[in-house]
Design an enzyme around this catalytic site. Structure first.
Site, PDB file in Angstrom:
ATOM      1  N   THR A  32       5.366  -2.241 -21.476  1.00  0.00           N
ATOM      2  CA  THR A  32       6.647  -2.908 -21.201  1.00  0.00           C
ATOM      3  C   THR A  32       6.981  -2.807 -19.711  1.00  0.00           C
ATOM      4  OG1 THR A  32       7.332  -2.347 -23.416  1.00  0.00           O
ATOM      5  CG2 THR A  32       9.079  -2.987 -21.898  1.00  0.00           C
ATOM      6  N   HIS A  37       7.699   1.414  -2.628  1.00  0.00           N
ATOM      7  CA  HIS A  37       8.381   2.541  -1.967  1.00  0.00           C
ATOM      8  C   HIS A  37       7.984   2.711  -0.507  1.00  0.00           C
ATOM      9  CE1 HIS A  37       5.293   5.898  -1.981  1.00  0.00           C
ATOM     10  NE2 HIS A  37       4.735   5.101  -2.862  1.00  0.00           N
ATOM     11  N   SER A  46       2.929  -1.507  -2.737  1.00  0.00           N
ATOM     12  CA  SER A  46       3.717  -0.398  -3.256  1.00  0.00           C
ATOM     13  C   SER A  46       5.130  -0.491  -2.688  1.00  0.00           C
ATOM     14  CB  SER A  46       3.050   0.910  -2.804  1.00  0.00           C
ATOM     15  OG  SER A  46       3.750   1.995  -3.331  1.00  0.00           O
ATOM     16  N   CYS A  78      -0.376  13.332   0.182  1.00  0.00           N
ATOM     17  CA  CYS A  78      -1.154  14.089  -0.806  1.00  0.00           C
ATOM     18  C   CYS A  78      -1.877  15.246  -0.141  1.00  0.00           C
ATOM     19  CB  CYS A  78      -2.147  13.191  -1.525  1.00  0.00           C
ATOM     20  SG  CYS A  78      -2.177  11.509  -0.940  1.00  0.00           S
ATOM     21  N   GLY A 110       0.541   1.052  -5.717  1.00  0.00           N
ATOM     22  CA  GLY A 110      -0.701   0.758  -5.007  1.00  0.00           C
ATOM     23  C   GLY A 110      -1.929   1.354  -5.680  1.00  0.00           C
ATOM     24  N   THR A 111      -1.814   2.584  -6.132  1.00  0.00           N
ATOM     25  CA  THR A 111      -2.972   3.269  -6.718  1.00  0.00           C
ATOM     26  C   THR A 111      -3.499   2.497  -7.927  1.00  0.00           C
ATOM     27  OG1 THR A 111      -2.141   5.386  -5.937  1.00  0.00           O
ATOM     28  CG2 THR A 111      -3.710   5.462  -7.758  1.00  0.00           C
ATOM     29  N   ASN A 148      -3.223   4.681   6.889  1.00  0.00           N
ATOM     30  CA  ASN A 148      -1.909   5.308   6.711  1.00  0.00           C
ATOM     31  C   ASN A 148      -1.724   6.573   7.531  1.00  0.00           C
ATOM     32  OD1 ASN A 148      -3.968   5.797   4.611  1.00  0.00           O
ATOM     33  ND2 ASN A 148      -2.581   7.432   3.963  1.00  0.00           N
TER      34      ASN A 148
HETATM   35  N1  PLP Z   1      -3.002   2.991  -0.091  1.00  0.00           N
HETATM   36  C1  PLP Z   1      -2.408   3.449   1.031  1.00  0.00           C
HETATM   37  C2  PLP Z   1      -2.925   3.035   2.362  1.00  0.00           C
HETATM   38  C3  PLP Z   1      -1.304   4.301   0.940  1.00  0.00           C
HETATM   39  O1  PLP Z   1      -0.725   4.759   2.041  1.00  0.00           O
HETATM   40  C4  PLP Z   1      -0.831   4.672  -0.355  1.00  0.00           C
HETATM   41  C5  PLP Z   1       0.308   5.612  -0.499  1.00  0.00           C
HETATM   42  O2  PLP Z   1       0.363   6.621   0.167  1.00  0.00           O
HETATM   43  C6  PLP Z   1      -1.479   4.157  -1.484  1.00  0.00           C
HETATM   44  C7  PLP Z   1      -2.553   3.313  -1.304  1.00  0.00           C
HETATM   45  C8  PLP Z   1      -1.010   4.507  -2.870  1.00  0.00           C
HETATM   46  O3  PLP Z   1       0.161   3.822  -3.213  1.00  0.00           O
HETATM   47  P1  PLP Z   1       1.124   4.349  -4.396  1.00  0.00           P
HETATM   48  O4  PLP Z   1       1.884   5.494  -3.853  1.00  0.00           O
HETATM   49  O5  PLP Z   1       1.998   3.187  -4.712  1.00  0.00           O
HETATM   50  O6  PLP Z   1       0.249   4.672  -5.560  1.00  0.00           O
END
Ligand code: PLP
Length: 376
Positions: free
Chosen positions: A238, A202, A200, A328, A69-70, A152
């Protein structure tokens, strides 16, 4: 007994995902190679892309596999500013740090970038009319709206479709962070009206370090990562073939679960909420007034006292995993930026319980028993 109730931070691999990944472990061919080894890997990737695009109602060419996601969010924000000449960003102080830090970075390297932050109600919601007010004073064709689908930490669900419609009305680009909603609530991307979205694996029982960036054909940006021509020149490096296979399977299993038993997670959330209300009335469950919630998250504010001071740790010692904010922020032992932005009182202990498809009623009942023991 143990109960893992921190699925918004990450989820365990689904057994079917594990099986699918194990089955391709020996497919080591480089997907860019034209020999049979390479072609087998390429087929796995393209199958995943086609299946995911179909489920989401978009073209396979609009899906780009990333490290998660990031990276997807960074690509959208950087590309919007640098390639699409965005000078105004409308966002919110309770976005994920992937958005907030990217926006800060854009301001640092492009001093002409102006950022407007949406003002929230104390429950974490906002009226889409607030977005319109900001859009009215933002330059047409030069504005990016970066607002998440669901928060989140709080589990508040935004009206992405209304935001998307406004963005289009005012000729703005719209990045919708769908990391917490994909495979958790049913939707297709075109309904949201977003030009960009993030995924994402996971977060829905897939592997870590893999996800995708959705970029609509109408709002192309250049890559964030440069090098080889992978992902049709949009994301060099890759490909993570095994990760993409895991993402594909997790997506399939997640979407199937949404179709066959769409209420599973909501039932767990409702049960925990009701049990907390009954047995721990001094705690306040975070419920937005408009009732729009993400079923995977139940955020609860406990009053700060000698029992709750170390609540997350005490739960952990009894085998119950929860979060005291986002993953985090909890590591950094500081109050989350989300609670700060909402001016939440200092004398609460926020605990986020979050559920996945593998969470059971027994998990929830065990957590309730432990909570009652600690709070009793
Ligand atoms: N955006 C939201 C709302 C999230 O909860 C998270 C992960 O905690 C992310 C983005 C980041 O995703 P990733 O862990 O795949 O970088």
């Amino acid at each position: 007994m143990q109960a893992y109730l921190d699925n918004a931070a990450t989820t365990p691999l689904h057994p079917e995902v594990k099986k699918a990944m194990q089955a391709v472990m020996d497919e080591f061919g480089n997907p860019s190679s034209i020999h049979a080894w390479g072609r087998r890997s390429r087929i796995l990737i393209e199958k995943a892309r086609t299946a995911i695009a179909e489920q989401l109602g978009v073209a396979p060419g609009e899906i780009f596999f990333t490290s998660g996601g990031t990276e997807a969010i960074n690509t959208a924000i950087y590309g919007a500013v640098v390639d699409r000449h965005v000078t105004t960003i409308i966002t919110s102080p309770i976005e994920h740090k992937a958005v907030l830090k990217s926006v800060n970075r854009m301001q640092a390297i492009r001093p002409n970038v102006t950022v407007h932050y949406i003002r929230h109600q104390s429950d974490g919601t906002f009226d889409p009319a607030a977005v319109e007010t900001l859009l009215k004073k933002s330059p047409r064709g030069r504005t990016l709206v970066a607002l998440m689908h669901a928060n989140n930490e709080l589990g508040v669900l935004n009206d992405a479709a209304a935001i998307g419609a406004l963005a289009r009305q005012y000729d703005a680009l719209y990045l919708c962070d769908t990391v917490q909603t994909l495979c958790h609530i049913p939707f297709q991307l075109p309904e949201l009206g977003a030009h960009y979205a993030a995924c994402s694996a996971h977060k829905f029982h897939g592997p870590k370090g893999v996800g995708f960036f959705y970029m609509s054909h109408a709002a192309k940006v250049k890559p964030l990562i440069w090098g080889g021509a992978q992902e049709r020149g949009m994301r060099a490096g890759t490909e993570n073939v095994m990760g993409i296979v895991g993402l594909h399977k997790a997506f399939e299993v997640g979407m199937e679960a949404l179709r066959t038993d769409p209420e599973h997670i909501l039932r767990l959330r409702t049960h925990l909420r009701d049990q907390i209300r009954t047995h721990i009335p001094e705690a306040t469950v975070w419920e937005p007034r408009n009732g729009k919630i993400l079923p995977t998250v139940l955020s609860v504010a406990f009053p700060l006292n000698e029992k709750t001071e170390m609540l997350q740790m005490r739960l952990d010692m009894e085998g119950v995993a929860v979060s005291a904010g986002s993953a985090c922020t909890s590591g950094a032992a500081q109050r989350s930026h989300v609670l700060d932005a909402l001016d939440a009182p200092a004398d609460i202990v926020p605990i986020r319980f979050s559920f996945g498809n593998l969470t059971t009623l027994d998990d929830v009942n065990y957590a309730v028993a432990v909570l009652r023991k600690i709070m009793g």
